[in-house]
Design a protein around this motif. Sequence first.
Motif, PDB file in Angstrom:
ATOM      1  N   THR A   1      40.512 -22.826  18.856  1.00 18.14           N
ATOM      2  CA  THR A   1      41.027 -22.891  17.484  1.00 18.14           C
ATOM      3  C   THR A   1      40.915 -24.303  16.934  1.00 18.14           C
ATOM      4  O   THR A   1      40.525 -24.513  15.783  1.00 18.14           O
ATOM      5  CB  THR A   1      42.485 -22.418  17.433  1.00 18.14           C
ATOM      6  OG1 THR A   1      42.572 -21.085  17.939  1.00 18.14           O
ATOM      7  CG2 THR A   1      43.013 -22.443  16.000  1.00 18.14           C
TER       8      THR A   1
ATOM      9  N   ARG B   1      51.304 -18.969  19.358  1.00 23.74           N
ATOM     10  CA  ARG B   1      49.856 -18.861  19.503  1.00 23.74           C
ATOM     11  C   ARG B   1      49.153 -18.819  18.157  1.00 23.74           C
ATOM     12  O   ARG B   1      49.759 -18.468  17.139  1.00 23.74           O
ATOM     13  CB  ARG B   1      49.504 -17.601  20.305  1.00 23.74           C
ATOM     14  CG  ARG B   1      50.022 -17.614  21.726  1.00 23.74           C
ATOM     15  CD  ARG B   1      49.648 -16.333  22.451  1.00 23.74           C
ATOM     16  NE  ARG B   1      50.152 -16.319  23.810  1.00 23.74           N
ATOM     17  CZ  ARG B   1      49.522 -16.854  24.852  1.00 23.74           C
ATOM     18  NH1 ARG B   1      48.347 -17.448  24.668  1.00 23.74           N
ATOM     19  NH2 ARG B   1      50.050 -16.806  26.052  1.00 23.74           N
TER      20      ARG B   1
ATOM     21  N   GLU C   1      44.605 -28.874  27.573  1.00 26.66           N
ATOM     22  CA  GLU C   1      43.717 -29.924  27.056  1.00 26.66           C
ATOM     23  C   GLU C   1      43.736 -31.142  27.972  1.00 26.66           C
ATOM     24  O   GLU C   1      44.780 -31.555  28.479  1.00 26.66           O
ATOM     25  CB  GLU C   1      44.139 -30.325  25.643  1.00 26.66           C
ATOM     26  CG  GLU C   1      43.173 -31.289  24.962  1.00 26.66           C
ATOM     27  CD  GLU C   1      41.823 -30.669  24.638  1.00 26.66           C
ATOM     28  OE1 GLU C   1      40.886 -31.433  24.327  1.00 26.66           O
ATOM     29  OE2 GLU C   1      41.698 -29.426  24.674  1.00 26.66           O
TER      30      GLU C   1
ATOM     31  N   GLN D   1      49.970 -27.989  27.099  1.00 30.28           N
ATOM     32  CA  GLN D   1      50.319 -26.692  27.688  1.00 30.28           C
ATOM     33  C   GLN D   1      49.132 -25.733  27.681  1.00 30.28           C
ATOM     34  O   GLN D   1      49.030 -24.859  28.548  1.00 30.28           O
ATOM     35  CB  GLN D   1      51.509 -26.094  26.940  1.00 30.28           C
ATOM     36  CG  GLN D   1      52.820 -26.827  27.208  1.00 30.28           C
ATOM     37  CD  GLN D   1      53.933 -26.430  26.263  1.00 30.28           C
ATOM     38  OE1 GLN D   1      53.756 -25.578  25.378  1.00 30.28           O
ATOM     39  NE2 GLN D   1      55.095 -27.039  26.433  1.00 30.28           N
ATOM     40  N   ALA D   2      48.248 -25.914  26.701  1.00 22.39           N
ATOM     41  CA  ALA D   2      47.051 -25.067  26.632  1.00 22.39           C
ATOM     42  C   ALA D   2      45.936 -25.567  27.546  1.00 22.39           C
ATOM     43  O   ALA D   2      44.852 -24.971  27.590  1.00 22.39           O
ATOM     44  CB  ALA D   2      46.555 -24.989  25.188  1.00 22.39           C
TER      45      ALA D   2
ATOM     46  N   GLY E   1      42.803 -29.778  21.022  1.00 15.13           N
ATOM     47  CA  GLY E   1      43.374 -28.721  21.835  1.00 15.13           C
ATOM     48  C   GLY E   1      44.585 -28.029  21.255  1.00 15.13           C
ATOM     49  O   GLY E   1      45.207 -27.199  21.931  1.00 15.13           O
ATOM     50  N   ASP E   2      44.956 -28.331  20.018  1.00 17.31           N
ATOM     51  CA  ASP E   2      46.125 -27.722  19.385  1.00 17.31           C
ATOM     52  C   ASP E   2      45.705 -26.663  18.373  1.00 17.31           C
ATOM     53  O   ASP E   2      44.956 -26.978  17.455  1.00 17.31           O
ATOM     54  CB  ASP E   2      46.953 -28.801  18.676  1.00 17.31           C
ATOM     55  CG  ASP E   2      48.138 -28.219  17.905  1.00 17.31           C
ATOM     56  OD1 ASP E   2      48.764 -27.265  18.421  1.00 17.31           O
ATOM     57  OD2 ASP E   2      48.427 -28.731  16.805  1.00 17.31           O
ATOM     58  N   PRO E   3      46.204 -25.439  18.480  1.00 13.72           N
ATOM     59  CA  PRO E   3      47.119 -24.892  19.498  1.00 13.72           C
ATOM     60  C   PRO E   3      46.399 -24.450  20.771  1.00 13.72           C
ATOM     61  O   PRO E   3      47.031 -24.162  21.772  1.00 13.72           O
ATOM     62  CB  PRO E   3      47.741 -23.694  18.790  1.00 13.72           C
ATOM     63  CG  PRO E   3      46.644 -23.213  17.878  1.00 13.72           C
ATOM     64  CD  PRO E   3      45.933 -24.460  17.409  1.00 13.72           C
ATOM     65  N   ASP E   4      45.083 -24.408  20.709  1.00 12.86           N
ATOM     66  CA  ASP E   4      44.239 -24.151  21.874  1.00 12.86           C
ATOM     67  C   ASP E   4      42.878 -24.755  21.576  1.00 12.86           C
ATOM     68  O   ASP E   4      42.573 -25.098  20.428  1.00 12.86           O
ATOM     69  CB  ASP E   4      44.127 -22.646  22.165  1.00 12.86           C
ATOM     70  CG  ASP E   4      43.520 -21.875  20.996  1.00 12.86           C
ATOM     71  OD1 ASP E   4      42.297 -21.966  20.793  1.00 12.86           O
ATOM     72  OD2 ASP E   4      44.268 -21.194  20.270  1.00 12.86           O
TER      73      ASP E   4
ATOM     74  N   ARG F   1      51.808 -28.755  22.716  1.00 14.22           N
ATOM     75  CA  ARG F   1      51.073 -27.483  22.668  1.00 14.22           C
ATOM     76  C   ARG F   1      49.694 -27.631  23.307  1.00 14.22           C
ATOM     77  O   ARG F   1      49.238 -26.771  24.062  1.00 14.22           O
ATOM     78  CB  ARG F   1      50.925 -27.002  21.223  1.00 14.22           C
ATOM     79  CG  ARG F   1      52.198 -26.509  20.577  1.00 14.22           C
ATOM     80  CD  ARG F   1      51.922 -25.768  19.277  1.00 14.22           C
ATOM     81  NE  ARG F   1      51.282 -26.584  18.253  1.00 14.22           N
ATOM     82  CZ  ARG F   1      51.943 -27.270  17.323  1.00 14.22           C
ATOM     83  NH1 ARG F   1      53.267 -27.265  17.296  1.00 14.22           N
ATOM     84  NH2 ARG F   1      51.284 -27.968  16.409  1.00 14.22           N
ATOM     85  N   ALA F   2      49.031 -28.737  22.986  1.00 14.41           N
ATOM     86  CA  ALA F   2      47.687 -28.959  23.518  1.00 14.41           C
ATOM     87  C   ALA F   2      47.712 -29.104  25.039  1.00 14.41           C
ATOM     88  O   ALA F   2      46.874 -28.527  25.748  1.00 14.41           O
ATOM     89  CB  ALA F   2      47.070 -30.194  22.869  1.00 14.41           C
TER      90      ALA F   2
END
Length: 277
Positions: free
Chosen positions: A33, A249, A77, A74-75, A27-30, A71-72
Amino acid sequence: MTTRIEDRFASLKAEGRPALVTFLMAGDPDGETAFEIMKALPEAGADLIELGMPFSDPMADGPAVQKAGRRALQAGETLTKTLATVKRFREGDAKTPVILMGYFNPIYIYGVDRFVADARENGVDGLIVVDLPPEMDDELCLPAVEAGLNFIRLATPTTDEKRLPAVLRNTSGFVYYVSITGITGTAAPDAGKVSAAVARIKDKTDLPVCIGFGVRTAEQARALGRHAEGVVVGSALVGAIEDSLVDGRAAPGTPNAILSVVRDLAAGVRASRLADA
């Protein structure tokens, strides 16, 4: 029946070279990706993939991996999404071993029996759960092994002769040797000390040994690859992702930022046995 992890190390032994084990935070950065990067890792030179399970209190992780986990999360995950990512990866890759690495709390909340069953069904090959000591093997290790998953244990510079048998008892797949004391990605390993420590572990087990924590360059990977069956790289890769981001991002160059590092590391690992020839 052997596992993908066991098959991969047998294949690499026949080639006469160590493995490159790459760590990516799910899940990093989303999510999308991260999946695109994961999908491309084998072609870039990764022999095994460790996929981090993001957790809000990652006590063994250094700054780079902690940031990746944040980051993950927050996105958006979740453990469910991480398992779905492995399933999606398996649609195009049936051979590359995938190991989930993280902490017990998310697994406990998910439900151990459910997690083990779903991990197996979605194509996970092994687990590294850094906060479960051997004394708690009944919690997850033994159910995972019974289900056909490898349970990979960490040995450290402070794992003495008295402790090592307990660490190795239910370990399978490979032994992960932590080459430095402390958290991930904060110091460089000393090849001489690592060599002696790995030799001590090999006296007690026939399992492959992989060296991780603090490996950042192709030169380090080449040097450490002389002493073990694999080299694990994590902080350098998630750090490359962080450096590629624009306003937090993913940018068009984000996947290649990590893949170019993987290619360099793979070249170093593949040269390590050639140097001994």
